[in-house]
Design a protein around this motif. Structure first.
Motif, PDB file in Angstrom:
ATOM      1  N   GLY A 146      -2.619  18.156   4.425  1.00  0.00           N
ATOM      2  CA  GLY A 146      -1.947  18.038   3.226  1.00  0.00           C
ATOM      3  C   GLY A 146      -0.889  16.855   2.952  1.00  0.00           C
ATOM      4  O   GLY A 146      -0.937  16.178   1.867  1.00  0.00           O
ATOM      5  N   LEU A 147      -0.329  16.492   4.036  1.00  0.00           N
ATOM      6  CA  LEU A 147       0.627  15.505   3.964  1.00  0.00           C
ATOM      7  C   LEU A 147      -0.079  14.113   4.162  1.00  0.00           C
ATOM      8  O   LEU A 147       0.298  13.101   3.353  1.00  0.00           O
ATOM      9  CB  LEU A 147       1.806  15.493   5.270  1.00  0.00           C
ATOM     10  CG  LEU A 147       2.707  16.522   5.297  1.00  0.00           C
ATOM     11  CD1 LEU A 147       3.490  16.732   6.258  1.00  0.00           C
ATOM     12  CD2 LEU A 147       3.547  16.258   3.968  1.00  0.00           C
ATOM     13  N   GLU A 148      -1.231  14.151   4.909  1.00  0.00           N
ATOM     14  CA  GLU A 148      -1.980  12.870   4.869  1.00  0.00           C
ATOM     15  C   GLU A 148      -2.754  12.578   3.665  1.00  0.00           C
ATOM     16  O   GLU A 148      -2.564  11.323   3.075  1.00  0.00           O
ATOM     17  CB  GLU A 148      -3.250  13.031   6.022  1.00  0.00           C
ATOM     18  CG  GLU A 148      -2.793  12.833   7.440  1.00  0.00           C
ATOM     19  CD  GLU A 148      -3.833  13.323   8.310  1.00  0.00           C
ATOM     20  OE1 GLU A 148      -4.920  13.880   7.924  1.00  0.00           O
ATOM     21  OE2 GLU A 148      -3.773  12.823   9.504  1.00  0.00           O
ATOM     22  N   ALA A 149      -3.124  13.571   3.047  1.00  0.00           N
ATOM     23  CA  ALA A 149      -3.671  13.440   1.338  1.00  0.00           C
ATOM     24  C   ALA A 149      -2.427  12.977   0.491  1.00  0.00           C
ATOM     25  O   ALA A 149      -2.784  12.216  -0.234  1.00  0.00           O
ATOM     26  CB  ALA A 149      -4.179  14.988   1.001  1.00  0.00           C
ATOM     27  N   PHE A 150      -1.123  13.303   0.575  1.00  0.00           N
ATOM     28  CA  PHE A 150      -0.106  13.194  -0.029  1.00  0.00           C
ATOM     29  C   PHE A 150       0.282  11.806  -0.065  1.00  0.00           C
ATOM     30  O   PHE A 150       0.435  11.119  -0.737  1.00  0.00           O
ATOM     31  CB  PHE A 150       0.878  14.247   0.321  1.00  0.00           C
ATOM     32  CG  PHE A 150       2.411  13.739  -0.565  1.00  0.00           C
ATOM     33  CD1 PHE A 150       2.615  14.227  -1.657  1.00  0.00           C
ATOM     34  CD2 PHE A 150       3.346  12.883   0.013  1.00  0.00           C
ATOM     35  CE1 PHE A 150       3.713  13.864  -2.421  1.00  0.00           C
ATOM     36  CE2 PHE A 150       4.528  12.476  -0.510  1.00  0.00           C
ATOM     37  CZ  PHE A 150       4.666  13.037  -1.894  1.00  0.00           C
ATOM     38  N   CYS A 151       0.361  11.164   1.351  1.00  0.00           N
ATOM     39  CA  CYS A 151       0.785   9.932   1.648  1.00  0.00           C
ATOM     40  C   CYS A 151      -0.322   8.973   1.190  1.00  0.00           C
ATOM     41  O   CYS A 151       0.038   8.019   0.467  1.00  0.00           O
ATOM     42  CB  CYS A 151       0.690   9.797   3.250  1.00  0.00           C
ATOM     43  SG  CYS A 151       2.365  10.582   3.862  1.00  0.00           S
ATOM     44  N   ASP A 152      -1.469   9.380   1.404  1.00  0.00           N
ATOM     45  CA  ASP A 152      -2.555   8.577   0.362  1.00  0.00           C
ATOM     46  C   ASP A 152      -2.332   8.372  -1.079  1.00  0.00           C
ATOM     47  O   ASP A 152      -2.295   7.129  -1.366  1.00  0.00           O
ATOM     48  CB  ASP A 152      -4.026   8.911   0.692  1.00  0.00           C
ATOM     49  CG  ASP A 152      -4.698   8.785   2.312  1.00  0.00           C
ATOM     50  OD1 ASP A 152      -4.006   8.106   2.998  1.00  0.00           O
ATOM     51  OD2 ASP A 152      -5.291   9.263   2.607  1.00  0.00           O
ATOM     52  N   ALA A 153      -2.120   9.462  -1.707  1.00  0.00           N
ATOM     53  CA  ALA A 153      -1.869   9.357  -3.177  1.00  0.00           C
ATOM     54  C   ALA A 153      -0.727   8.746  -3.304  1.00  0.00           C
ATOM     55  O   ALA A 153      -0.666   7.840  -4.445  1.00  0.00           O
ATOM     56  CB  ALA A 153      -2.019  10.661  -3.828  1.00  0.00           C
ATOM     57  N   ALA A 154       0.523   9.071  -2.672  1.00  0.00           N
ATOM     58  CA  ALA A 154       1.747   8.132  -2.693  1.00  0.00           C
ATOM     59  C   ALA A 154       1.618   6.551  -2.634  1.00  0.00           C
ATOM     60  O   ALA A 154       2.259   5.869  -3.457  1.00  0.00           O
ATOM     61  CB  ALA A 154       2.868   8.654  -2.024  1.00  0.00           C
ATOM     62  N   ALA A 155       0.614   6.134  -1.635  1.00  0.00           N
ATOM     63  CA  ALA A 155       0.499   4.937  -1.420  1.00  0.00           C
ATOM     64  C   ALA A 155      -0.125   3.999  -2.583  1.00  0.00           C
ATOM     65  O   ALA A 155       0.026   3.029  -3.132  1.00  0.00           O
ATOM     66  CB  ALA A 155      -0.118   4.379  -0.280  1.00  0.00           C
ATOM     67  N   VAL A 156      -0.926   4.974  -3.297  1.00  0.00           N
ATOM     68  CA  VAL A 156      -1.870   4.263  -4.516  1.00  0.00           C
ATOM     69  C   VAL A 156      -0.770   4.138  -5.559  1.00  0.00           C
ATOM     70  O   VAL A 156      -0.672   3.232  -6.437  1.00  0.00           O
ATOM     71  CB  VAL A 156      -2.936   5.264  -4.750  1.00  0.00           C
ATOM     72  CG1 VAL A 156      -3.461   4.849  -6.370  1.00  0.00           C
ATOM     73  CG2 VAL A 156      -4.109   5.075  -3.810  1.00  0.00           C
TER      74      VAL A 156
END
Length: 161
Positions: free
Chosen positions: A137-147
Motif C-alpha cells: 500500500g505504501l509503495e502504491a501511495f508513494c507512486d501516486a504522491a510522486a505523480v
C-alpha cells in the motif's frame, strides 16, 4: 478506525482519515527520534538540498513556499551549524549555490536511522502478512504522491497491485 473496519473497497475519504491518523502517529513516534539541533523548517531545507544539491536561494524559497530572505536566514543558521555550504555559482558570481555539507549528510543519515529504529519497534508488533500489505500500500501511495507532486510517471505501474 481499525484495519478490521475496512470494507473490501474502501472509499478515499475513509482511507484519507486513517492515513492522516497514521501520519500524526508517525509525528509522535518520530518526535522520540529528536531532530535537534534543527527545527522542522530547517529539516525541510536539508531534505530539499539532499535531493536538489546546488540549487539557488530563489529555487529553495519557492520549494519552501517562502521568501528568499526567510530561506536565507534558515540557511544562515544551518551554515553556522556546519550542515549547509554555500558556494558562488561558476556561471553567475551573483548567484549562490546551496549544498549539504558532510556533517549535514551525516545528520540526515543519523536521523533516518533513529526514525527507522522507532518504526521497527512498531513493525515488529505486526504480522508478516500485515507488514506485506502495508508495504504494498505504501509503495502504491508513494507512486501516486510522486505523480501528484512532480508529475513523474516513470515509476507508475512498476509495482504490482
Amino acid at each position: 478506525m481499525t484495519v478490521a473496519s475496512f470494507r473490501p473497497h474502501p472509499e478515499p475519504d475513509g482511507v484519507a482519515r486513517v492515513t492522516s491518523t497514521a501520519a500524526e502517529l508517525l509525528e509522535v513516534l518520530w518526535g522520540r527520534a529528536s531532530t535537534a539541533p534543527v527545527s522542522a523548517s530547517q529539516l525541510r531545507v536539508l531534505l530539499i538540498l539532499e535531493h536538489h544539491e546546488g540549487i539557488n536561494l530563489r529555487t529553495l524559497a519557492d520549494a519552501l513556499a517562502s521568501t528568499p530572505p526567510s530561506a536565507s536566514r534558515l540557511c544562515d543558521r544551518l551554515q553556522a551549524a556546519g550542515l549547509v555550504e554555500r558556494t558562488v555559482s561558476p556561471s553567475d558570481r551573483r548567484e549562490v549555490r546551496l549544498y549539504l555539507s558532510g556533517p549535514g549528510t551525516a545528520f540526515l543519515a543519523g536521523l533516518r536511522a533513529r526514525r527507522e529504529e522507532v518504526l521497527r519497534a512498531v513493525l515488529d508488533q505486526m504480522s508478516p502478512a500485515h507488514r506485506t500489505a502495508l508495504l504494498r500500500g505504501l509503495e502504491a501511495f508513494c507512486d501516486a504522491a510522486a505523480v501528484q507532486i512532480h508529475g513523474d510517471t516513470r515509476d507508475m505501474g512498476s509495482r504490482t497491485a
